[in-house]
Design an enzyme around this catalytic site. Structure first.
Site, PDB file in Angstrom:
ATOM      1  N   GLY A 295       0.807  -1.209   0.000  1.00 10.07           N
ATOM      2  CA  GLY A 295       0.000   0.000   0.000  1.00 10.07           C
ATOM      3  C   GLY A 295       0.837   1.254   0.000  1.00 10.07           C
ATOM      4  O   GLY A 295       0.289   2.356   0.185  1.00 10.07           O
ATOM      5  N   ASP A 296       2.133   1.139  -0.188  1.00 12.78           N
ATOM      6  CA  ASP A 296       3.032   2.301  -0.249  1.00 12.78           C
ATOM      7  C   ASP A 296       4.224   1.905  -1.109  1.00 12.78           C
ATOM      8  O   ASP A 296       4.149   0.942  -1.872  1.00 12.78           O
ATOM      9  CB  ASP A 296       3.432   2.733   1.165  1.00 12.78           C
TER      10      ASP A 296
END
Length: 490
Positions: A295-296
């Site tokens: 997610g990053d």
């Protein structure tokens, strides 16, 4: 071998390391690579359980050995480990792998016991097949944590089993909340010769509880990492699956001689700030042959936050990111920054494959960061359906407290990007420097961005450099008429 950077504007660095950076040569590999086989043998009987030897092949150049892996590899970053003389299983300390019973005290007790062998050959703790629930535990020096096939370590769902520790001095506070921060699930400080490996076992942080605290804005302290090693050297993390980290997944900080190899790192693509691998104020780090869904950022190189990072002045340097692939819908394949106040130099990114992501490679900084980013080589990058293939960004307005100095501007010089292919891109590159500190020495060669609409032009501000064989036509700031000899890295 890569050519030494030549910065004509040395005086503009304005701090004590300017001359050093100008002199630093690119990290060069020996033409001969070696085969390192790390094997833990039993020299005296402590347990009747099977010993699982460590067999990590870093490299080989023997042309007569057709079975050897001849790819460039992490040789030179990691010293050979001594044999582990004491080998025990977590079950011998009362561990229960039923997915329900807490083993927090069991892991802590086991490592306290095995610590006694650190000066007499080291120790190995085997985790057999099963689901082993545990809170945070600290590793020790001359130690191997080995997860057998089918072994799953599960992060406790009780926040009290993730104690609060002091913030990192280069951040001055928790990254997400003021004050302290939760310790990582697997942690270590001041260690040497540590291996975390296995037969593709799994460490699952069960991070959903922590993500919900973030989403609901009820998080009291900064979330813990899955694995964080501090002030340590000779570290190997290899041949495992890490998933569902509460926060950044692997975080070596103030470390040296770190290898992260053959790892699978997974998190839901909407999980907040679940970076894959974040070397931070560390030197001699090699990350290779890893698959990451996050997610990053898949990989983010960091070195401290604003005035705290400037004061500590612990740069990240001599870092290789090689043969990493994966996807992140909100961030980049490899990011440099945005916390980079201690300085970042001598970074090589090669053979990167990124798809369905917000950016391919990204340099992130801001007013107040100070520090420097220098001597960065990005080569052989393939991207598919990446929104912005190449991005330099500023203006995150993200500071630890009111003590940051708006006059502390970063210096960014010497960025070489070559052999890049991006297909089905939706936006042209965005290169935004800082008005009072333009980004200079940008060199791009053989960059092809297919799928960008002809009506879309590059967005460039406060940058300068040279390009050759770049499509579509780059912005005028990158079409310098000066000699391109400084742009030759061969």
């Amino acid at each position: 071998m890569l050519k030494k950077m030549d910065f004509d504007e040395k005086q503009s660095f304005g701090f004590g390391v300017n001359a050093m950076i100008a002199r630093v040569s690119r990290f060069s590999w020996s033409p001969f690579l070696f085969l390192i086989t790390l094997t833990a043998l039993l020299s005296f009987q402590i347990t009747t359980k099977t010993i699982y030897p460590i067999k990590i092949v870093f490299s080989s150049t023997s042309k007569t050995d057709v079975s050897a892996d001849t790819r460039t590899s992490c040789v030179g970053f990691f010293g050979e480990l001594p044999e582990r003389k004491a080998v025990m299983s977590i079950t011998e300390f009362g561990g229960v792998g039923d997915g329900k019973t807490s083993n927090t005290e069991t892991f802590r007790k086991a490592i306290r016991y095995l610590k006694r062998f650190g000066e007499s050959g080291g120790a190995q703790l085997n985790v057999p097949k099963g689901r082993w629930v545990t809170g945070s535990f600290n590793l020790t020096s001359n130690f191997t944590l080995f997860l057998e096939e089918g072994a799953v370590i599960l992060g406790s769902q009780d926040p009290k089993e993730w104690p609060i520790i002091e913030p990192l001095p280069s951040y001055g506070r928790g990254r997400e909340r003021l004050g302290g921060r939760h310790i990582s699930l697997v942690h270590g400080d001041g260690l040497t010769n540590v291996v975390i490996t296995g037969n593709n076992g799994t460490i699952d942080g069960q991070g959903k509880m922590w993500w919900e605290l973030w989403w609901n804005r009820t998080l009291e302290h900064t979330r813990g990492h899955l694995v964080e090693l501090m002030n340590s050297n000779n570290i190997l993390i290899a041949n495992l699956t890490f998933c569902n980290s509460p926060f950044w997944t692997i975080h070596p900080v103030y470390c040296s001689n770190v290898v992260v190899k053959d790892m699978t790192i997974l998190a839901p693509l909407k999980a907040p700030n679940t970076d894959g691998i974040d070397p931070d104020s560390s030197t001699n780090v090699c990350i290779e042959d890893c698959y990451i869904e996050s997610g990053d950022d898949l990989v983010a190189v960091k070195s401290g936050w604003d005035q705290y990072g400037i004061k500590m002045a612990r740069p990240s340097s001599n870092i290789v990111v090689r043969r990493v692939s994966g996807t992140t819908p909100t961030c980049s394949g490899v990011g440099i920054g945005s916390e980079m106040s201690g300085g970042i130099f001598n970074i090589t990114i090669e053979d990167l494959h990124v798809w369905d992501s917000a950016a391919g490679v990204r340099i992130k900084t801001d007013n107040g960061r100070g520090g420097y980013i220098a001597n960065i080589t990005i080569i052989n990058v393939t991207m598919e359906r990446v929104k912005v293939p190449i991005r330099f960004s500023r203006g995150s307005n993200d500071h630890p407290d009111e003590g940051w100095d708006p006059k502390a501007v970063p210096v960014v010089k010497g960025i070489s990007i070559r052999n890049v292919l991006s297909v089905n891109s939706t936006k042209a590159p965005v290169l935004e420097g800082i008005e009072d500190a333009p980004f200079g020495g940008i060199c791009m060669k053989n960059v092809s961005l297919r799928g960008v609409a002809s009506s879309l032009s590059w967005h460039c501000e406060f940058v300068s450099g040279f390009t050759d064989e770049v499509f579509p036509t780059p912005c005028p700031q990158l079409q310098s008429n000066i000699s391109s000899s400084w742009c030759s890295y061969s």
